[in-house]
Structure formats: C-alpha cells, structure tokens
Design an enzyme around this catalytic site. Structure first.
Site, PDB file in Angstrom:
ATOM      1  N   SER A 179       0.837  -1.202   0.000  1.00 38.51           N
ATOM      2  CA  SER A 179       0.000   0.000   0.000  1.00 38.51           C
ATOM      3  C   SER A 179       0.871   1.251   0.000  1.00 38.51           C
ATOM      4  O   SER A 179       2.077   1.180   0.218  1.00 38.51           O
ATOM      5  CB  SER A 179      -0.889   0.009   1.244  1.00 38.51           C
ATOM      6  OG  SER A 179      -0.089   0.297   2.374  1.00 38.51           O
ATOM      7  N   LYS A 180       0.210   2.361  -0.234  1.00 35.89           N
ATOM      8  CA  LYS A 180       0.890   3.654  -0.207  1.00 35.89           C
ATOM      9  C   LYS A 180       1.575   3.834   1.148  1.00 35.89           C
ATOM     10  O   LYS A 180       2.687   4.323   1.241  1.00 35.89           O
ATOM     11  CB  LYS A 180      -0.170   4.736  -0.432  1.00 35.89           C
ATOM     12  CG  LYS A 180       0.386   6.113  -0.597  1.00 35.89           C
ATOM     13  CD  LYS A 180      -0.722   7.131  -0.588  1.00 35.89           C
ATOM     14  CE  LYS A 180      -0.755   7.855   0.729  1.00 35.89           C
ATOM     15  NZ  LYS A 180      -1.943   8.612   1.010  1.00 35.89           N
ATOM     16  N   ARG A 181       0.884   3.422   2.189  1.00 31.20           N
ATOM     17  CA  ARG A 181       1.428   3.588   3.546  1.00 31.20           C
ATOM     18  C   ARG A 181       2.697   2.766   3.760  1.00 31.20           C
ATOM     19  O   ARG A 181       3.598   3.196   4.467  1.00 31.20           O
ATOM     20  CB  ARG A 181       0.376   3.237   4.593  1.00 31.20           C
ATOM     21  CG  ARG A 181      -0.105   4.477   5.334  1.00 31.20           C
ATOM     22  CD  ARG A 181      -1.356   4.230   6.107  1.00 31.20           C
ATOM     23  NE  ARG A 181      -2.477   3.974   5.207  1.00 31.20           N
ATOM     24  CZ  ARG A 181      -3.232   2.879   5.238  1.00 31.20           C
ATOM     25  NH1 ARG A 181      -3.014   1.934   6.120  1.00 31.20           N
ATOM     26  NH2 ARG A 181      -4.235   2.742   4.398  1.00 31.20           N
ATOM     27  N   GLY A 227       4.989   2.222   1.603  1.00 36.05           N
ATOM     28  CA  GLY A 227       6.071   2.998   1.013  1.00 36.05           C
ATOM     29  C   GLY A 227       6.561   4.046   1.992  1.00 36.05           C
ATOM     30  O   GLY A 227       7.760   4.202   2.222  1.00 36.05           O
ATOM     31  N   TYR A 274       4.400   5.207  -6.004  1.00 38.32           N
ATOM     32  CA  TYR A 274       3.796   5.862  -7.158  1.00 38.32           C
ATOM     33  C   TYR A 274       4.841   6.028  -8.266  1.00 38.32           C
ATOM     34  O   TYR A 274       6.032   6.200  -7.991  1.00 38.32           O
ATOM     35  CB  TYR A 274       3.266   7.241  -6.778  1.00 38.32           C
ATOM     36  CG  TYR A 274       2.017   7.202  -5.918  1.00 38.32           C
ATOM     37  CD1 TYR A 274       1.064   6.208  -6.099  1.00 38.32           C
ATOM     38  CD2 TYR A 274       1.790   8.167  -4.948  1.00 38.32           C
ATOM     39  CE1 TYR A 274      -0.078   6.171  -5.321  1.00 38.32           C
ATOM     40  CE2 TYR A 274       0.637   8.133  -4.163  1.00 38.32           C
ATOM     41  CZ  TYR A 274      -0.292   7.131  -4.356  1.00 38.32           C
ATOM     42  OH  TYR A 274      -1.423   7.092  -3.598  1.00 38.32           O
TER      43      TYR A 274
END
Ligand code: GLU
Length: 508
Positions: free
Chosen positions: A260-262, A264, A272
C-alpha cells in the site's frame, strides 16, 4: 481472430501505484505483441471519488514510461468518447433492457431505509435473500411501480443475481476457471439514482462497445467479476465476452498482504510512478521518476513482478518484452516487492545505457544542484566515467559534481595523518612538472607521478590517495589520473595548489 484490443481503465481517484503501471505494461505488451490496440479509458462514473488532476497525472506517468495508448481522451479514436462521464446517455438502455429481460429490477429504497437495514441486520446485503423483503419492482405491484416511476421517485437499477443457479464461472487465462457461489454475490447497483451507471455496468458495456478482446486487471477486481460475467451473458452473450486475466497482487516486502501507499511511507520507498500531491494534505508523495529511476528500469522491474520468460534472464528491453511476453506465463501468486532489487535494476540499466541516452536527465540533476553545463561533450565524458557507480540518477550529482566544481571541503581526517613536508614537496614538484607537459593524458600524468614518487622515495599508494582528495575532496570517484585528464591541466594544477595550502593548515 479479431484484432486484439485491450484497455487500461483507471478511475481518476489518486496517484498511479506501481501495480497500476504494471497493469498498463502487461496490457501494452500484449497489444504490441499481437499488433493490436491499447486503449486508455477513464472510468469516472463515481463522481464522489473524483480527484482533480488525477487524470492528467495518469497520462504523464504513461508518457514517462513510454506506454502510450493508441486510443484515449487525448488522442481520440473510433470508439470515443473515452471518458465514461461523457458516455452517460449510452448506458441506460442496457439497464432497461436487463429489466425487460428479467435480469434486473428497479429498487426504490431510500439511502436512509437501507442504512436502517444495515443497522438492524448484521452483514446486511441487498441480495437474493433480502430483495424480496425490500421496496423494489420484484415486490411491489406493477401499478405501484409505474406510479413511482412516473411520479419521479428516485430509484436505482440492480442486477438480479440468479437464485436458481449455484455458481458463476469466470474463465481466467492465468487462473483457469474460478467459481463463485451465487449466494455470496449481492445484487449490485447498475444504474444510480442520478442516472449515472456504476462501474459494473459501464465496464461491461464499454468493453463491448469498444470491441475489447482481452481485459487484464488487478486481482482485487476478481470479486466483481461474477457480476461482469453475468452482464456479458445477459446483454451480449458469453461467446462475445472479453478474455479475462486477473493479475497477481504486488505484495509488501515481507509478503504479508498487498503493498500500500502507507508501506512505502513506512519503509521509505516510492509506490507511485511519479510525485503525487495529495490534495487533502498538500503533501508530495515521492515517485520513482523523481527519486531517480529510469523508465526503462521501471518497466523492466514491473514486468518481472509476477512474470518471467522461463529462463534466468532478468534484464529486458522493451523490444524483448514485447517479443517474449505471454499472459500464460504470469504467476497466480502475489509478487513481493523488493526495493533493493528495484534499485539493482536501475543500476543495471544505468550501466547498460550509453551516456548519450542518460544526458538529458543527468543534466537536469546537475542544473537542479546549481551546476551549469556549458559543454555537452564534457558532460558525456563525465557520465561515461561515473555511470557504473550510480544506482539512482540522482547519484550522478554526488558522484560527479567535482568534475564541474573545485572542491571546497576535503576529507581532512584522512589527510591529516598522512600529510608531511615530503608530501608538500612532492605535490609542489608534481604541479611544476605538469605545468611543462604538453600532452595531458592519464598515462602521461601517471608516469610523471610515479617517476617523481620513485625519485623522492615515497609510497605511491599514499600519494594517490592524497591526490584524489585534492581533486575530488573525498576518497571516491573513478581512476584518479583519468579524473586529472578530464578536468584538464589548469584545473588539476589549481586544485593541487589550493589543496596543498589547505592541508598545510591541518597540522599547524
Ligand atoms: N475502473 C477500474 C479501476 O479503477 C478498472 C477495473 C477494470 O479494469 O475492469 O481500476
């Protein structure tokens, strides 16, 4: 076989995650391999999730990756419009057709009534078990339905999941037949009260109208596939249906769940493709591009996340990927994302590409760090010398700034114990001798250097280390005599003199 047509169908709801780019890439490779078309369709029917700038951002990412669609909002095509909100009027007839054929129904329950049901019944779903107790055209007398419709009562149109069939089978190229129990599938809304289709109706209608042959998308869409298969069956016939492939998830580095973005942010790597500005917080979330990845390596590392060509090969050019790619070789299991491995790909690509191909990006990095480049051929020479030492494009600055600017800081700690009068004398002699050489090549500089060292009876190793710190400021960089040759005679002599003065102050 009809011409291959594939699509990437993002909803413009935020930054493009690496899983999204991998979906694009697999679509693109398949299209190119089969001389087909790659379509980009914007799925923006859920206006509540619309994020300004997200659509443009998607196009920019694809441009950076070189994965340009053949048909899209930007370049048009024969099956437009390519933005679903602009196709709004096309969908209703299909929803009404389904009602006519008994595969869908009008539902008049208000959001408040549904909310009350959710509170009253644990795990409430609008499905074959509850639909007969709710306010819809299956339960209300025909006259009442007609009155409600003509009176302008808001309604949605829902699919009627068959209660007389037990399973729905999704034929998937990667997974084989995947079966879903109809009892587990709810009666999804197809047309909303505002007249907009939901994703479920729009995706099937558009795949049909746009003559899509294969639909490749992330595994997270597999639970929605039963509804899509039923819609294909009811509207167009299963023989016309797209060929599905649900791509494996990209997992956290430890394999524990979807990346997930989190993750990263937590683990310090980008997820992204490019920098994404969060419109709520105003925070910029770093992208692969901006931290110094090459599009070639980004594509390459994504291609092998869940796919291989059956050999040990890891580095693939786009041409090779197009030639070797096959959907059948995609794995079912999720692929762990390993940022160290991602960097390895970038390093390999920096080494592999000719300096000329790296020039534009490297120049930007130097300029951003306040270095002006006046001579292109000099920049090329520098890139050639240092590229094997760079993992990220941003490393070019740290590895090469001394080719453009005289060092102002030196590794004093390394110099101090080695600096003495004999060294001062040696470098003053070297400066003098270099002044009188006509040909300033690495070989000549090295010969002079070693001859003087021999005459003065000083160990060459120590001298070379000092010479390097004089030219670079630190103990890093390519071969020291090559550095001297590259920066040139005047600059080398200038740096020797400056450093001698500075080193003299260290033991004072
Ligand atoms: N609109 C969906 C998304 O946001 C597309 C899923 C599909 O490809 O069918 O990813």
């Amino acid at each position: 076989m009809s011409k291959v047509r594939v699509r990437f169908a993002p909803s413009p709801t935020g930054g493009l995650h690496l899983g999204g780019v991998r979906t694009v890439l697999f679509n693109y490779l398949f299209a190119k391999k089969h001389k087909g078309d790659f379509i980009l369709r914007i799925e923006d029917t859920d206006q509540t999730r619309f994020v300004p700038g997200a659509e443009e951002y998607i196009f920019k990412c694809l441009e950076w990756c070189g994965l340009q669609p053949d048909e899209s909002v930007h370049n048009g095509g024969a099956y437009g419009p390519y933005r679903q909100s602009e196709r709004k009027e096309m969908y209703r007839q299909y929803a009404e057709q389904l009602i006519k054929d008994g595969y869908a129904y009008y539902a008049f329950d208000t959001p408040e009534e549904l909310e009350a049901k959710r509170n009253e019944i644990p795990n409430f779903q609008y499905n074959q078990f509850y639909r007969n107790k709710l306010k819809n055209s299956l339960t209300l007398p025909e006259d009442d339905v007609a009155k409600l419709l003509s009176g302008g009562t808001p309604y949605t149109i829902r699919i009627k999941i068959p209660s007389d069939e037990t399973t729905i089978v999704i034929p998937d190229i990667i997974r084989g037949d995947v079966s879903f129990d109809t009892q587990q599938v709810d009666d999804k809304v197809l047309l909303k009260a505002d007249g907009m289709p939901t994703y479920h109706l729009a995706v099937v209608v558009d795949d049909h109208l746009m003559k899509i042959t294969h639909a490749f998308r992330g595994e997270e869409w597999l639970p929605s596939a039963p509804v899509h298969v039923l819609l294909w069956k009811y509207l167009f016939g299963l023989d016309k249906m797209v060929k599905w492939a649900h791509l494996p998830l990209i997992l956290k580095p430890d394999g524990n769940g979807k990346l997930s973005k989190r993750d990263g942010e937590r683990l310090g790597f980008p997820v992204y493709a490019m920098d994404w500005k969060d419109s709520n917080t105003g925070d910029i979330i770093k992208g692969f591009k901006e931290i110094g990845f090459l599009p070639q390596s980004f594509n390459n590392l994504l291609a092998v996340l869940g796919w291989n060509d059956g050999t040990e090969q890891e580095i693939f050019t786009m041409e090779e990927l197009i030639e070797k790619f096959s959907i059948e070789r995609i794995h079912k299991a999720g692929a762990k994302f390993d940022f160290e491995k991602a960097k390895w790909f970038n390093h390999e690509w920096i080494k592999k590409l000719p300096a000329e191909d790296l020039k534009t990006e490297v120049e930007k990095i130097f300029i951003n760090n306040g270095i002006t480049i006046s001579d292109d051929s000099y920049l090329i020479k520098v890139i050639e010398l240092i590229k094997d030492r760079c993992t990220l494009l941003t490393d070019f600055y740290a590895q090469g700034s001394f080719f453009f600017a005289t060092p102002t800081i030196y590794d004093d700690a390394s110099v101090k114990p080695k600096w003495a009068a004999d060294k001062k004398d040696f470098f003053e002699t070297i400066a003098e001798q270099l002044q009188h050489t006509n040909e300033f090549t690495a070989t000549i500089i090295e010969t002079i250097f070693k001859e003087v060292a021999a005459v003065k009876n000083i160990k060459v190793g120590e001298l070379q280390m000092l010479f390097r710190i004089m030219l670079v400021g630190s103990k890093t960089g390519p071969a020291v005599f090559v550095i001297a040759e590259t920066i040139g005679k005047e600059e080398t002599i200038k740096r020797i003199k400056l450093a001698v003065n500075h080193f003299e102050t260290l033991n004072a």
